[in-house]
Design an enzyme around this catalytic site. Structure first.
Site, short mmCIF file in Angstrom:
data_model
loop_
_atom_site.label_atom_id
_atom_site.label_comp_id
_atom_site.label_asym_id
_atom_site.label_seq_id
_atom_site.Cartn_x
_atom_site.Cartn_y
_atom_site.Cartn_z
CG HIS A 86 23.24 51.66 -65.53
ND1 HIS A 86 23.43 52.75 -66.34
CD2 HIS A 86 21.91 51.46 -65.47
CE1 HIS A 86 22.25 53.20 -66.74
NE2 HIS A 86 21.30 52.43 -66.24
CG ASP B 110 25.99 52.96 -59.77
OD1 ASP B 110 25.05 53.51 -59.14
OD2 ASP B 110 25.85 52.51 -60.92
CD GLN C 116 18.09 49.89 -58.99
OE1 GLN C 116 17.01 50.14 -58.48
NE2 GLN C 116 18.44 50.38 -60.16
CE LYS D 50 18.05 54.30 -60.91
NZ LYS D 50 17.28 53.80 -62.03
CB CYS E 85 21.27 50.89 -69.11
SG CYS E 85 20.12 52.00 -69.90
#
Lengths: 416, 150
Positions: free
Chosen positions: A133, A210, A213, A236, A374
């Site tokens: 991202h 990261d 998600q 999220k 993104c």
């Protein structure tokens, strides 16, 4: 046999009951159409318990934390710190000092890029992947400009999988940090994060995961992963926007200078010499999103009560079904066909631009994301300007997939 | 007519499929680049201005969604033969139309076929698609202004 297990999971997983906890999931759009919300990779809907916790703080609490001596401030501090304990348990951190609240994944990555980054110098290398991202690209580019570091990019293949050998070849004694996405937001790819971390540690590099998600799709154990940093956003994970978490191993956080200066992050301030607060407060300058942090706890409690075994089985069923159904559309191209995927499906309908697909689906009540998500380097790699992306969550059902398919049919009819 | 049918009228679908003046003009008087970073829509607009100050030829190339492409295609047809003042007037009218401030059936206008975009304002996220080519063409004409004042 696997069919039987899948069927059992589908029966035991009551998406309709879950849906009832999410007021937005049962609303209508465009004059009475049932909302089919398939934009969960952008943000998930919020269950009532989360909104209630946020509202309760705003209406009855509303106090600042860590400073007032009065009743409301003490209650707010308790709830705020209880959320930290909850996050600590949720990701299996070794200590609550390792949980820093930020305003999102982006802010958490920027914190590491500035603070950990200030310890890096000329020629030090940072490795990311081609599927990152923008929030896991740009902070490192800025760091490279500031400190003369070098950003290296591990490539992906045509299925959207990280090429592990190429990644390993990239690692050397110059590598200081590997910052990589766990689950790709545009491709759905689940990266072999254990192998990524092991490879980095073998050359003495630190690893930032990261998990934006990943956090709502799988159980995360930062100690088992042995990652050095991990970042995710509450929104999220069925929580409010404007709240994020940075996990960092205590030894690293201790060694890192503060990022933002201000109130709450200090032990004492003198013009001659300011002493910083202990962890995690050293990294929490200023008044944060207190209500949002407090409301993260019921979000964590909510997913924990369902359990990730059940969530994963449900989402994998939806992924398999959606992939099959969409593959049945002639001329539809799937972008991201990794062997291991989360319930995210990026696609193109013939030559139709993703924004046209998005607008038409929206009129049918089907909410998806259309664009580059993104992740412009991913779009460039697949030589497409944009994709349509359907992403599934706990309240989605196979009926939602069918509604998606019908809406895609509408696109095909209109543009045939 | 449903909102969707209003957005994707046959004329628009048809221009998307077979865009008019979809080509490069070498040695154009003015070339401008229009880019929508969020969508990835990306066009070049080529304008040829004749000795009489009228637009002799307009063309475009690039990539975009059906709305931006059809709008660019129809714009090229509409601008050919117009003076700069007329072109700017048309842009102002189209802009108002796209935002829902102009009703082509009630308000005075010179939009003609461009009125097919009258439903776009109901799709706020797509207004920028419809006006991209027009903004690009205007920025080319603005260059004319700059050049002429020197």
């Amino acid at each position: 046999m696997s069919t039987t297990i899948e069927q059992m999971n589908r029966v035991s997983f009551d998406a309709d009951r879950i849906r009832a906890d999410f007021p937005a999931a049962t609303r209508t759009v465009h004059d009475g159409r049932r909302l089919v919300y398939l934009d969960n990779a952008a943000t998930t809907l919020k269950p009532r318990v989360v909104v209630d916790a946020l509202a309760e703080h705003m209406l009855l609490g509303a106090s600042n934390v860590h400073r007032g001596l009065h009743y409301l401030s003490e209650r707010a501090t308790e709830a705020y710190e209880a959320a930290r304990d909850s996050v600590c348990d949720f990701i299996h951190a070794a200590a609550r000092e390792e949980i820093v609240f930020t305003n999102g994944t982006t802010a958490a990555i920027n914190l590491v890029a500035h603070s950990f980054g200030s310890l890096l110098g000329e020629g030090d290398e940072i490795v990311v992947s081609q599927m990152e991202h923008h929030s896991n690209i740009v902070p490192w580019q800025l760091l490279c400009e500031r400190r003369g570091c070098v950003l290296r990019v591990a490539p992906i293949d045509k299925n959207g999988e990280l090429i592990l050998d190429a990644y390993r070849d990239m690692l050397s004694d110059r590598t200081r940090l590997v910052s990589m996405v766990y689950v790709s937001n545009s491709l759905g790819t689940v990266n072999p994060i254990e192998e990524i971390i092991a490879g980095a540690h073998a050359v003495g590099a630190k690893v930032l995961v990261d998990a934006a998600q990943a956090v709502a799709t799988r159980a995360i154990d930062v100690q088992a992963l042995d990652c050095d940093f991990l970042a995710f956003s509450a929104h999220k994970l069925f929580g409010p926007t404007g709240v994020g978490v940075l996990y960092g191993k205590q030894v690293h956080l201790e060694a890192m200078p503060p990022f933002l200066g201000g109130g709450d992050m200090i032990a004492s301030v003198r013009f001659e010499k300011t002493e910083y607060n202990r962890l995690p407060y050293k990294f929490e300058a200023g008044t944060g999103n207190i209500g949002g942090v407090i409301a993260l706890k019921p979000a964590i409690d909510y997913v924990s009560a369902i359990g990730f075994d059940a969530i994963q089985a449900h989402e994998q069923d939806l992924l398999t079904y959606a992939t099959d159904v969409l593959r049945g559309h002639e001329g539809l191209r799937l972008i991201g066909t990794a062997r291991e995927k989360a319930a995210i499906v990026s696609f193109l309908v013939g030559e139709v631009h993703a924004h046209d697909v998005g607008s038409i689906l929206d009129q049918e009540g089907v909410a998806i994301r259309a664009g580059h998500h993104c992740t412009q380097p991913v779009m460039e790699f697949f030589e497409v300007p944009a994709t349509a992306r359907a992403s599934f969550s706990i309240y989605n059902t196979r009926e939602d997939v069918d509604a998606l398919s019908l809406a895609v049919r509408k696109v095909e009819e209109l543009f045939e | 007519m449903s909102a969707l049918d209003e957005l994707y009228q046959q004329v628009i679908i048809e221009h998307n499929r077979k865009p008019r003046n979809f080509r490069v003009i070498e040695n154009a008087t003015y070339v401008a680049e229009g880019f929508n970073p969020i969508c990835g829509d990306h066009f070049h607009i080529y304008i040829v201005v004749g000795d009489d100050g009228c637009i002799e030829d307009v063309a475009f190339d690039g990539k975009g969604c059906a709305i931006s492409k059809a709008s660019a295609s129809m714009m090229t047809q509409a601008l050919i033969g117009k003076s700069e003042i007329e072109a700017r007037q048309l842009f102002a009218e189209f802009n108002s139309l796209a935002k829902g401030d102009l009703d082509p059936d009630k308000d005075d206008n010179t939009l003609g076929k461009l009125a097919v975009f009258s439903g776009i304002w109901k799709f706020p996220a797509r207004v920028k698609c419809a006006v991209l080519a027009w903004h690009t063409a205007t920025s080319a004409l603005d260059e004319v202004d700059i050049v002429s004042t020197e």
